[in-house]
Each structure stands twice: as structure tokens, then as C-alpha cells.
Scaffold this motif. Sequence first.
Motif, mmCIF file in Angstrom:
data_model
loop_
_atom_site.group_PDB
_atom_site.id
_atom_site.type_symbol
_atom_site.label_atom_id
_atom_site.label_comp_id
_atom_site.label_asym_id
_atom_site.label_seq_id
_atom_site.Cartn_x
_atom_site.Cartn_y
_atom_site.Cartn_z
ATOM 1 N N TYR A 143 0.745 -1.316 0.113
ATOM 2 C CA TYR A 143 0.291 0.008 0.073
ATOM 3 C C TYR A 143 0.913 1.305 -0.032
ATOM 4 O O TYR A 143 2.165 1.229 0.112
ATOM 5 N N HIS A 144 0.257 2.232 -0.296
ATOM 6 C CA HIS A 144 1.040 3.702 -0.186
ATOM 7 C C HIS A 144 -0.073 4.629 0.156
ATOM 8 O O HIS A 144 -1.318 4.792 -0.298
ATOM 9 N N ILE A 145 0.252 5.358 1.192
ATOM 10 C CA ILE A 145 -0.739 6.335 1.823
ATOM 11 C C ILE A 145 -0.184 7.677 1.678
ATOM 12 O O ILE A 145 1.138 7.923 2.231
ATOM 13 N N LEU A 146 -0.798 8.582 1.427
ATOM 14 C CA LEU A 146 -0.289 10.222 1.368
ATOM 15 C C LEU A 146 -1.242 10.890 2.371
ATOM 16 O O LEU A 146 -2.405 10.845 2.365
ATOM 17 N N SER A 199 3.848 7.492 3.156
ATOM 18 C CA SER A 199 4.507 6.069 3.635
ATOM 19 C C SER A 199 5.386 5.587 2.731
ATOM 20 O O SER A 199 5.993 4.568 2.930
ATOM 21 N N GLY A 200 5.248 5.865 1.343
ATOM 22 C CA GLY A 200 6.054 5.176 0.304
ATOM 23 C C GLY A 200 5.458 3.891 0.050
ATOM 24 O O GLY A 200 4.219 3.614 0.452
ATOM 25 N N LYS A 254 -5.270 9.854 1.087
ATOM 26 C CA LYS A 254 -5.716 8.937 -0.020
ATOM 27 C C LYS A 254 -4.613 7.540 0.003
ATOM 28 O O LYS A 254 -3.576 7.805 0.624
ATOM 29 N N ALA A 255 -5.041 6.723 -0.442
ATOM 30 C CA ALA A 255 -4.246 5.549 -0.490
ATOM 31 C C ALA A 255 -4.604 4.622 -1.974
ATOM 32 O O ALA A 255 -5.571 4.863 -2.474
ATOM 33 N N ARG A 256 -3.521 4.048 -2.111
ATOM 34 C CA ARG A 256 -3.419 3.159 -3.198
ATOM 35 C C ARG A 256 -2.860 1.772 -3.021
ATOM 36 O O ARG A 256 -2.173 1.837 -1.916
ATOM 37 N N HIS A 292 -5.840 2.653 -8.668
ATOM 38 C CA HIS A 292 -5.707 3.979 -8.748
ATOM 39 C C HIS A 292 -5.712 4.609 -7.372
ATOM 40 O O HIS A 292 -6.082 4.008 -6.238
ATOM 41 N N TRP A 293 -5.371 5.713 -7.405
ATOM 42 C CA TRP A 293 -5.590 6.490 -5.710
ATOM 43 C C TRP A 293 -7.092 6.436 -5.449
ATOM 44 O O TRP A 293 -7.937 6.699 -6.351
ATOM 45 N N SER A 294 -7.365 6.295 -4.149
ATOM 46 C CA SER A 294 -8.826 6.576 -3.599
ATOM 47 C C SER A 294 -9.208 7.979 -3.925
ATOM 48 O O SER A 294 -8.423 8.787 -4.030
ATOM 49 N N LYS A 295 -10.450 7.989 -3.816
ATOM 50 C CA LYS A 295 -11.024 9.312 -3.357
ATOM 51 C C LYS A 295 -10.353 10.012 -2.357
ATOM 52 O O LYS A 295 -10.162 9.193 -1.391
ATOM 53 N N PRO A 296 -10.220 11.290 -2.156
ATOM 54 C CA PRO A 296 -9.595 11.849 -0.840
ATOM 55 C C PRO A 296 -10.551 11.714 0.483
ATOM 56 O O PRO A 296 -11.516 11.783 0.119
ATOM 57 N N ALA A 297 -9.878 11.461 1.277
ATOM 58 C CA ALA A 297 -10.664 11.569 2.721
ATOM 59 C C ALA A 297 -9.970 12.555 3.630
ATOM 60 O O ALA A 297 -8.868 12.940 3.321
ATOM 61 N N LEU A 298 -10.623 12.773 4.756
ATOM 62 C CA LEU A 298 -10.234 14.003 5.710
ATOM 63 C C LEU A 298 -10.328 13.213 7.294
ATOM 64 O O LEU A 298 -11.060 12.487 7.583
#
Length: 978
Positions: free
Chosen positions: A60-63, A81-82, A108-110, A120-126
Motif C-alpha cells: 500500500y501507499h498512503i499520502l 508512507s512510500g 488517500k491510499a492506493r 488508482h488512488w482512492s478518493k480523498p478523505a479527511l
Amino acid sequence: MKRLSQTLVALTFLAAKMLAADVEDLRCEYLKDPLGIDSVQPRLSWIITSNHRGEMQSAYHILVASSPKLLKSDRGDLWDSGKVASPDSTQIVYSGKPLSSRQACYWKARVWDQSGSSSHWSKPALWEMGLLQSSDWSAQWITSESLAAMTGRELVIQKAVYSSTGGAMHADVTATLAKHIEGNRLVLLADNRALGADPAPNQKKTLEVDYAVGGQTRRKEINENELLSLPDDADQVPCFRKTFDLSRRIKSATLYVTALGLYEMHINGAKVGDIILAPDWTDYRKRIRYQTYDVTGMLKIGPNALGAMLGDGWYSGHIGNGGFQYFGKVPALMAQLEITYADGQTERIATDSSWKVHTSPIVSSDFMQGETYDARAEIAGWDKAGLNESAWLPAAIREEPKMEFDGIASPPVREIEELKPKSLKESAPGHWVYDMGQNMVGVVRLKISAPAGTKVTIHHAEMLNPDGTIYVTNLRGAPSVDHYICSGKGTEVWHPHFTFHGFRYVELTGLDSPPSMDAVTGIVIASDVPRAGEFSCSDPRLNQLQSNIQWGQLGNYVSIPTDCPQRDERLGWMGDAQVFVRTATYNADVAGFFTKWLVDVDDGQTPEGSFSDVSPNTMGANSVPAWGDAGVICPWTIYDAYGDKRILEKNLPSMIKWVEYLRAHSTGLIRDKDRGNDYGDWLNNGAETPKSVIGTAFFAYSTHLLAKSCEALGRTEDAAKYNALFEDIKAAFVKKYVGEDGRIRGDTQTDYAMALKFGLMPDDLKAKAAEYLAHDIQSRSNHLSTGFIGVGYLLPMLTDSGYLDTAGKLLTQDTFPSWLFSVKHGATTIWERWDGWTPDKGFQDPGMNSFNHYSLGSCGEYLFGYIGGIRPASPGFSSILIKPTILTNSLTWAQAQYDSIHGRIATSWKLTGNKLALNVTIPANTTATICVPTKDAANVTESGKSIKRAEGVRFVRQENDNAIYEVGSGTYKFDSEI
Ligand code: BGC
């Protein structure tokens, strides 16, 4: 041209490497886009949706970014997270830059699959951090005490007499009442305890009071158990306001609010948010929850106004078992509006003595009593700028002892749905009775048109008397009556703000003409936990049972898990919570709800380790078997259902303290003493299980779950220690209570079901225990005898021991006592007791007769986990066991679906003769072991193909009457012969 074709080739290659899966349902601490998180390392989860079989995440990759713009440009300034090689898609601990108060985190995460293709990247969350330090709060507690303390309103009790109706026996309580006056007001629940006298035991009594306010003499007469408030407006709900000017453009505005009591905030004429009964029930002596609202869109350049109404609620109202003003006498409010202007400057408007206070049209409001509203006293524009404030007083400031301020953990209480009445009848002249068709929890919205001053009275009841009048005696000291006094200005629409009731029937009185059907709407309220489970089968009575269980859960999960919603109780009874928690996890996502409540449980524990009977603890800690054990069973169950290690970590110290407390308070590991208010197998049907047997069995069970918790947390030494203790308790249990023939002292269904469930029977006596259990049920013509404690274990233990026929007969039994007995008699929720109402005896003793108590509905776990066959094989359903129980004597089909933290798991089966069709859906990033019922694996097919040719299905072995397969995610259609 060459360039273009090269680009096309590259694009095609890229597309081929993209995973046909989506990353969805991003959640932080179980919540969608939460504001006010106070965990500095919150946990993140997502769900992967895919149509492919065997979809597994390999990385996974989290931004996480501090602005939507940065996130959009794929820059995670807070955390990048890389690419992390990991199958984890739930409970991922934020590990970026340290987070401080108010930090907004856009994320977001992929993910990548096994072959290295990425989504794809997920939709953004908050998520947004709350106020982490107490120094973040500059607001002060404000109260309405200034109203009552007004000069010239001195309150004097002249004479108070408490007497039997008619006055034959009486007591002078003048001095007692005088002592209760505070700040020129007296609010007290008129019962023997508060009045310090019982002049006429077991008789109806009244209280007559002659008093003076500001020199004017008045008289008041009320019945025992009613609320005495002097002067008349002493318990009037206050409203507060504060006006302020905003001179320039606003970028954002956040409102933080809490109350010792219940609040409803308004800005510029509109209610803030959709939460009700905020700020939740906690032990206000130790901690309070606050809520965070984004109110940017509610403010404007120019004059603005903040308004608040403040009810008593759990803090200073009546809270069950006689607890009145348990935490404090007068509610208080704390609010802080933080504004950031477009130019970056900030401004803060906080509760202080510049706020103004006035009485509101809510004449009184209390959970048990109900609410009275006088529409003639409405103040137009009370929550808008521009009001003439000359009649308003400055709010009083109050110092409060230090307490913890906690942010959001659980979904808040909200309006969940609305119900229209099914019928309307006049039960007696002028008594209009509406049937809502469903025993529900919430309030009535009234829509009425009547002359000014008309007082409409709304009674609430769960049942009707045989003559069609409402049955209210089981409400005990909770009259649950709302009053609305009309303004006379045409059609008036109103619902109470700071109370709730448990009811199916609504009675309106006080109207001159017959009301219409649409005068009443039921507003259902509950903690807004996401619904997770659906179950149905070929027996409509079981579908009604499932509906009753769901409704029981909905109405009793109001801020905390309660026993019942209607009578003067509504407490966080620990025993009820633990017997039902597993069923609850199937019906709804209760992870956040229990995360919050387990803090209340922890707050209620004594330093020595005893858990309380109710949490928040308002009754003391009594170390009651099966009630106190909720402090171990609930964290374990939440861990098991959601893979939540943190809940175990947080609760482990109190779990250890509890087990050590039990060890210290037993003799040779037998719980033969110090069991407090021991309730035994509460409300069993004439089969009392010895209380020390239950006590010792639960001591063993808690110890076993503690050992497993230590294992899960990698605390091997502790695990070994508590496993050894479990074995010792088991040995003591067997020695003391189990005969050589396997008979357990008491010889009850609960004895055997409990001992089997807790692993207390020696191997060579397990079959005997199961036989005694089945025979006892059969000897009662397939009826049960258990109370709260044993009831949930009956069907699973019968089934695990091979007594499917008895399980089927017991489950579908509809004569007394049984689950379907109440269903047959029209129940729409689970009754507190098997004999709440019977055709021959009518209603049971009203002292203990709720029609909305979920405990006996703990068989819900069996519907999902056994009939539907959906069970966790590892915590959080990252691996799943699908093991449907085909009750051939009772059902021809069943279907269950459960939205796990990894996504939807579904099963459905249909029996035609001896042919079984079984469909199973397993979510991405999980694996499952599927037990397909059949005597011979050779005749099993999947999607019409032999198993050998079925994609992603691996045969493991034939075991008893099941062919066992291993699969990854996807939908599978098995056909077999049983
Ligand atoms: C409650 C129960 C509770 C019990 C203790 C009752 O009054 O309603 O559900 O567990 O007391 O025995």
C-alpha cells in the motif's frame, strides 16, 4: 508520429499494470471524515472492491497532506508512507509527522496486488485533530445560575407535608426541603429517599408545599416520584446567546462544544450539525466528550449570533434507579468558536460572562419525566443577531474541577428514521391512541393546529391494556409524558429536544377535536452506528425475530449500551452489554461505539480491580459475575471482530486487575464469596444455576480471554501465566462442581451450555455435558429454561455437539418459553423476560417488565455465525470461516450478509430435497475456509464445474459432513448433496 505510437504503447502498458480494483470507504478510527480526533497516531482503514477471484493486497501507499491541493498533486507533507509491502488494509497506524491540535489531514491510499499491479488512488478523505491540550480551551463554563439568583426572588419554604393520598398518614418535611434550596431554586425528585421519610409504606403519596417567592405566597401539590421544581421556572431550560461582528472574509470556522448536561447549538438562526443528546454520557467526574463542527458556511460578514439551549440530561436530570442530579445540580456549557480569516488572522469567541442568558420555551425537560414546551414563550430571533437583549442577564461563570476532555470516538446520537403511525383509535373520550406499528425509541413530532394555550399531552407506552388504553405501569418512575402548549399561530410543528422515550403507542389528550393521522410522526433516535448485517430465511417468524433483535439494539445503543429505553433505568448494565456484544457486532459496526464505552467501563473500575454493575458507574462496583466480566469479554470481542489490537492494549491493565481481583476474592479459585449484588442467571425460567458455579465459570472464562489477549499482544509470559491460571480454575471447577458422570451442580441448561462454551469440561465428559443439555431441552418439549447468562450459548453448543435437530426445534419453538413466543404474540422488539405477557396471566409484575431489552436476543449471533455460517477465522475477518448450519428440520433457505471491516461477506443457501445450493461472497484481501455441507466431496461442484476446474478453489479435506475448501476473494456457487 513515432512519438505518439510510443506514448500509446506506454499507455497501454500502464493500463495493463493498473489493478481492476478500487480502494474505497476510507476511515480514520472507524469514522468517515471525522473531526476532533484525539489519538495522536490514529488508525486508517480501507476496503478494496474487485470482481476478481483471489484479489490480495501486496503493498500500500498512503499520502497524508495538510491541504487538499497538496494531496491532489500527490504530495504527502504530513506523511508519505512510500510503497509499503504489506497485506494490511485495516488498523494502519499513522506514522507521519507529529500531529498537533486542529491539524487537518487530507489523505488517500492506493494498493498493489500480488502481481504488482497498482490501483488508482482512492478518493480523498479527511480527518481533523481535536483540541489535544487542556490549554487549547480558553472557554469558561457558563450556567443559568444568574437567572435563579436574581434579587427579589428569594425562595422560602413555609410548610411541606408528605402524606398518603387523603392525608391519613403524613410527615412534615419542611426542614428537609428547605435544605435543598440553592441559589433561590429547589429541584428535587419527590421520593422517600430525597424526602427522608415514608409516612405510608406501599401507598400512594402526595407532597404539598406552601412557599414564597419574592414575598408572594404560592402552593404546589405533586405526587410521589414526580419532580418538584420551585419556583415554577426553576427547571426551565435556559438559552444563551452571544453576538459578534465579523469584518472580513472567513476562510474557515470550527466550533468546539461540550456541556455538563445536553446542549443544542445554533448559529444565525439554524441548528449546528445534526447531532442530538450531545455531548454523550460519560462519568462527568472524570471526563467529558466534546464535539467539533465545521461551521464555515454558517457565518457571514457583519453581525452574527451564537445561541445555545442547555438541558439537564444525564448530568443533572433523572438517570435511572433513583439517580437524580447524580453528577451535578445545574448544567453548564462550554463552547469555543475559532475563526480563521482569509488573510490568515484568527479570532476566537468563547463562552464567558459576556454571554447572555434567558429562559427558553422549554418549561422542563428530563429523560424520565419528559419535556414540556410552551410555544407562547418562544422568543423570535433568540439565536439571531439584532435581538433586543434588555430582558437577558449575563450568564454566570462556574469553576469546575479538572477533568479529561475527549474528542470523538463513537458515532454520535442522531435521528435515524421516521415512522408514520399505522392506526388511530379513541380509547376513551378524548384519548387518541396511535399505533406506530413498531416498539421504537425516540420522540414524537407533533403537528397540530389549536387555539393558543391548548395543552396537548403526549403519553408514551409500549403495550396496550386489554381495553385498548395505554399500559404504562411498567414505566415505573419514568412517566415519559411530553406537553406542548400551543401558541395558536396556525399549524405548529414541534418535537422535544432533551428527552427520549421507548414506545410503540402514543396517546394524545387535551385536544378539542379529533387529531389527524399525520399529527404524530415517530422520530427514531440512536447512536448512528453503521448497519452491518442482514439476515433472512424461509421462516418468516425468524425474520421477525431478527428484526426485533435489530430494533432492540438500535433503541438501546443510545450513547452507551443500555438495558432498556423506557422505564426509570436506561443504564449501562454491564451484563446485558456482554451477553449481546457478539450479536451486536454482526448487526452493526459497533467498534467506535465500544471504543468509547470501554473508556467509561475503565473509569468505573475500582483501584483494586472490581468492575461496576453499570458503566458509567452510578451504582458502585460490586464485582458481579458475568456483569463485571464485561470488562474482559467486550474488549476481546471487539478485537476479534475488528482486529483492533489497540483496544486490547488499552484495556489490558484493567483486564489483568479484574482477573487478579477475582483470584484474591475466591477460595481455592472458587468464587464462593464477594460477588456483590450477584444476579445469577438473571430472569431464568425456573432453573436457577448456582451462583458460585456461574461465578467460577466466568472467572475461568475471563482468565482464558485474558490469556488470549496477552498472546495477541505478544506478551508470551503473561499469556503462559494466565493460561496456567485458567487450567487451575478449570481443575478447581471440575473438582468442586462436576460429578464423575459429567453432571454439573445445578444440572441446568445454563450449566452445560456455559461449561461447554468456556471449555471447562474435561475431554471425556464433553459429550455427556452436551447430552444432558440436549436431554433437558427435549424433556421440556424443546423449551429453554435459561436466563440472560446461558441463553446465547444454547444453540451454538447444541450445534457444535451435533444436536442439530434439537437446535432446530428450539429455535423455531413458539410456545412459552421461547424466542418465537413473543414473536407469535406480536412483539416487535425483544422482551426483557420470557413471560412479559402470557395469554393466561397477562402482564408480568410491572416492577420488572420491559418490552425492549436486548439480552435474550443474544441468539442473533447464531443466525449470522451458524445459520448464515459467517465467522472470523482470524481477528477482523482477515481470514474467514464459512460454515453454514443447515437445519433440515426447520429451514429450506437462508441468507446472511455482513459488512466486515474488510468488506462484504455474504452467504445464501437453498435446500431442494437433498440438493444444496450454497453461494458465498468473500471480500478482497481476505481468504476463507468454506465448509460445504455434504457427505461426499465428490459430488460438489462450483459454478457448475468440478472443483478441480473451479478457479481459485482448493479442496482441503472431507471432515464429518463437510467438504472443506480454501478460497480467496470472489463469489462462489457451490452445489452439493447432503
Ligand atoms: C436491568 C437488567 C440488569 C439487571 C441486573 C435490571 O434492572 O434492567 O437488564 O442487568 O437489573 O440484574
